[in-house]
Design a protein around this motif. Structure first.
Motif, PDB file in Angstrom:
ATOM      1  N   ASN A  91     -10.298  17.490 -11.658  1.00  0.00           N
ATOM      2  CA  ASN A  91      -9.900  17.200 -10.274  1.00  0.00           C
ATOM      3  C   ASN A  91     -10.364  15.812  -9.851  1.00  0.00           C
ATOM      4  N   LEU A  92     -11.597  15.448 -10.212  1.00  0.00           N
ATOM      5  CA  LEU A  92     -12.107  14.116  -9.871  1.00  0.00           C
ATOM      6  C   LEU A  92     -11.249  13.021 -10.491  1.00  0.00           C
ATOM      7  N   VAL A  93     -10.905  13.202 -11.758  1.00  0.00           N
ATOM      8  CA  VAL A  93     -10.086  12.205 -12.450  1.00  0.00           C
ATOM      9  C   VAL A  93      -8.699  12.131 -11.814  1.00  0.00           C
ATOM     10  N   CYS A  94      -8.094  13.285 -11.536  1.00  0.00           N
ATOM     11  CA  CYS A  94      -6.761  13.302 -10.928  1.00  0.00           C
ATOM     12  C   CYS A  94      -6.774  12.664  -9.542  1.00  0.00           C
ATOM     13  N   ASP A  95      -7.799  12.945  -8.760  1.00  0.00           N
ATOM     14  CA  ASP A  95      -7.911  12.325  -7.432  1.00  0.00           C
ATOM     15  C   ASP A  95      -8.022  10.804  -7.551  1.00  0.00           C
ATOM     16  N   ARG A  96      -8.819  10.349  -8.513  1.00  0.00           N
ATOM     17  CA  ARG A  96      -8.975   8.899  -8.709  1.00  0.00           C
ATOM     18  C   ARG A  96      -7.645   8.265  -9.110  1.00  0.00           C
ATOM     19  N   LEU A  97      -6.936   8.906 -10.033  1.00  0.00           N
ATOM     20  CA  LEU A  97      -5.643   8.371 -10.468  1.00  0.00           C
ATOM     21  C   LEU A  97      -4.636   8.375  -9.323  1.00  0.00           C
ATOM     22  N   ALA A  98      -4.621   9.438  -8.526  1.00  0.00           N
ATOM     23  CA  ALA A  98      -3.708   9.508  -7.386  1.00  0.00           C
ATOM     24  C   ALA A  98      -3.994   8.378  -6.396  1.00  0.00           C
ATOM     25  N   SER A  99      -5.264   8.110  -6.153  1.00  0.00           N
ATOM     26  CA  SER A  99      -5.633   7.009  -5.240  1.00  0.00           C
ATOM     27  C   SER A  99      -5.133   5.679  -5.774  1.00  0.00           C
ATOM     28  N   ARG A 100      -5.298   5.469  -7.063  1.00  0.00           N
ATOM     29  CA  ARG A 100      -4.830   4.205  -7.661  1.00  0.00           C
ATOM     30  C   ARG A 100      -3.317   4.086  -7.580  1.00  0.00           C
ATOM     31  N   ILE A 101      -2.613   5.185  -7.822  1.00  0.00           N
ATOM     32  CA  ILE A 101      -1.152   5.165  -7.760  1.00  0.00           C
ATOM     33  C   ILE A 101      -0.685   4.907  -6.332  1.00  0.00           C
ATOM     34  N   GLU A 102      -1.348   5.538  -5.354  1.00  0.00           N
ATOM     35  CA  GLU A 102      -1.001   5.309  -3.945  1.00  0.00           C
ATOM     36  C   GLU A 102      -1.214   3.854  -3.564  1.00  0.00           C
ATOM     37  N   LEU A 103      -2.320   3.270  -3.998  1.00  0.00           N
ATOM     38  CA  LEU A 103      -2.591   1.864  -3.711  1.00  0.00           C
ATOM     39  C   LEU A 103      -1.528   0.979  -4.358  1.00  0.00           C
ATOM     40  N   GLN A 104      -1.194   1.285  -5.591  1.00  0.00           N
ATOM     41  CA  GLN A 104      -0.174   0.505  -6.290  1.00  0.00           C
ATOM     42  C   GLN A 104       1.174   0.630  -5.579  1.00  0.00           C
ATOM     43  N   ALA A 105       1.513   1.839  -5.114  1.00  0.00           N
ATOM     44  CA  ALA A 105       2.775   2.038  -4.398  1.00  0.00           C
ATOM     45  C   ALA A 105       2.797   1.214  -3.116  1.00  0.00           C
ATOM     46  N   ARG A 106       1.667   1.170  -2.389  1.00  0.00           N
ATOM     47  CA  ARG A 106       1.604   0.354  -1.168  1.00  0.00           C
ATOM     48  C   ARG A 106       1.820  -1.118  -1.498  1.00  0.00           C
ATOM     49  N   ARG A 107       1.239  -1.562  -2.601  1.00  0.00           N
ATOM     50  CA  ARG A 107       1.412  -2.974  -2.997  1.00  0.00           C
ATOM     51  C   ARG A 107       2.862  -3.263  -3.349  1.00  0.00           C
ATOM     52  N   PHE A 108       3.526  -2.325  -4.052  1.00  0.00           N
ATOM     53  CA  PHE A 108       4.933  -2.508  -4.381  1.00  0.00           C
ATOM     54  C   PHE A 108       5.784  -2.555  -3.114  1.00  0.00           C
ATOM     55  N   ARG A 109       5.492  -1.654  -2.171  1.00  0.00           N
ATOM     56  CA  ARG A 109       6.250  -1.637  -0.915  1.00  0.00           C
ATOM     57  C   ARG A 109       6.046  -2.943  -0.157  1.00  0.00           C
ATOM     58  N   ALA A 110       4.804  -3.409  -0.109  1.00  0.00           N
ATOM     59  CA  ALA A 110       4.519  -4.667   0.584  1.00  0.00           C
ATOM     60  C   ALA A 110       5.239  -5.822  -0.094  1.00  0.00           C
ATOM     61  N   PHE A 111       5.254  -5.821  -1.410  1.00  0.00           N
ATOM     62  CA  PHE A 111       5.950  -6.870  -2.151  1.00  0.00           C
ATOM     63  C   PHE A 111       7.443  -6.785  -1.867  1.00  0.00           C
ATOM     64  N   GLY A 112       7.975  -5.563  -1.842  1.00  0.00           N
ATOM     65  CA  GLY A 112       9.402  -5.375  -1.569  1.00  0.00           C
ATOM     66  C   GLY A 112       9.775  -5.871  -0.183  1.00  0.00           C
ATOM     67  N   LEU A 113       8.917  -5.612   0.791  1.00  0.00           N
ATOM     68  CA  LEU A 113       9.182  -6.090   2.148  1.00  0.00           C
ATOM     69  C   LEU A 113       9.132  -7.607   2.198  1.00  0.00           C
ATOM     70  N   THR A 114       8.143  -8.177   1.518  1.00  0.00           N
ATOM     71  CA  THR A 114       8.007  -9.632   1.487  1.00  0.00           C
ATOM     72  C   THR A 114       9.205 -10.254   0.788  1.00  0.00           C
ATOM     73  N   SER A 115       9.606  -9.693  -0.343  1.00  0.00           N
ATOM     74  CA  SER A 115      10.741 -10.225  -1.098  1.00  0.00           C
ATOM     75  C   SER A 115      12.012 -10.078  -0.300  1.00  0.00           C
ATOM     76  N   GLY A 116      12.164  -8.961   0.406  1.00  0.00           N
ATOM     77  CA  GLY A 116      13.356  -8.742   1.223  1.00  0.00           C
ATOM     78  C   GLY A 116      13.469  -9.760   2.338  1.00  0.00           C
ATOM     79  N   GLN A 117      12.326 -10.118   2.935  1.00  0.00           N
ATOM     80  CA  GLN A 117      12.326 -11.101   4.006  1.00  0.00           C
ATOM     81  C   GLN A 117      12.709 -12.472   3.472  1.00  0.00           C
ATOM     82  N   VAL A 118      12.238 -12.792   2.283  1.00  0.00           N
ATOM     83  CA  VAL A 118      12.560 -14.077   1.666  1.00  0.00           C
ATOM     84  C   VAL A 118      14.052 -14.141   1.380  1.00  0.00           C
TER      85      VAL A 118
END
Length: 123
Positions: A91-118
């Motif tokens: 459970n600890l490992v899965c929670d850690r991986l989920a947190s990393r994936i969520e952070l990565q998804a936020r970064r992708f979304r932010a990049f997508g928004l930035t790229s879309g604006q450009v």
């Protein structure tokens, strides 16, 4: 500053071996099935969609590592997780991986928004 005694090579080897037992995907699938309680080998074969020989090989490794316990009833062998701490570790490992994936998804979304604006500005 408090000094820490060095850990012996033997202890490090045992810890590494324990983690290596948990590093195999089939073994993790078996553990996932056993989360719901004791199962016979045939149940594990069906649940993991792998051969009996393969399941038996992985059960033996986890049994020798002390992760599983085994009991026989007639001609059937039943396995269960010996220590629920195994599930806590997973459970600890899965929670850690989920947190990393969520952070990565936020970064992708932010990049997508930035790229879309450009792209909109350049049109």
């Amino acid at each position: 500053m408090k000094t820490v005694d060095p850990v012996s090579v033997e202890i490090m080897q045992q810890v590494a071996e324990y983690f290596s037992v948990l590093s195999e995907p089939t073994r993790l699938r078996i553990l996932s099935v056993l989360r719901n309680g004791e199962r016979c080998v045939q149940d594990l074969v069906e649940a993991t969609a792998t051969s009996q020989a393969n399941v038996s090989k992985h059960l033996k490794v986890m049994l020798q590592a002390g992760i599983l316990s085994r009991r026989t009833e007639g001609t059937s062998a039943y396995y269960s997780v010996q220590d629920d701490l195994t599930f806590e570790l997973c459970n600890l490992v899965c929670d850690r991986l989920a947190s990393r994936i969520e952070l990565q998804a936020r970064r992708f979304r932010a990049f997508g928004l930035t790229s879309g604006q450009v792209l909109k500005r350049s049109v």
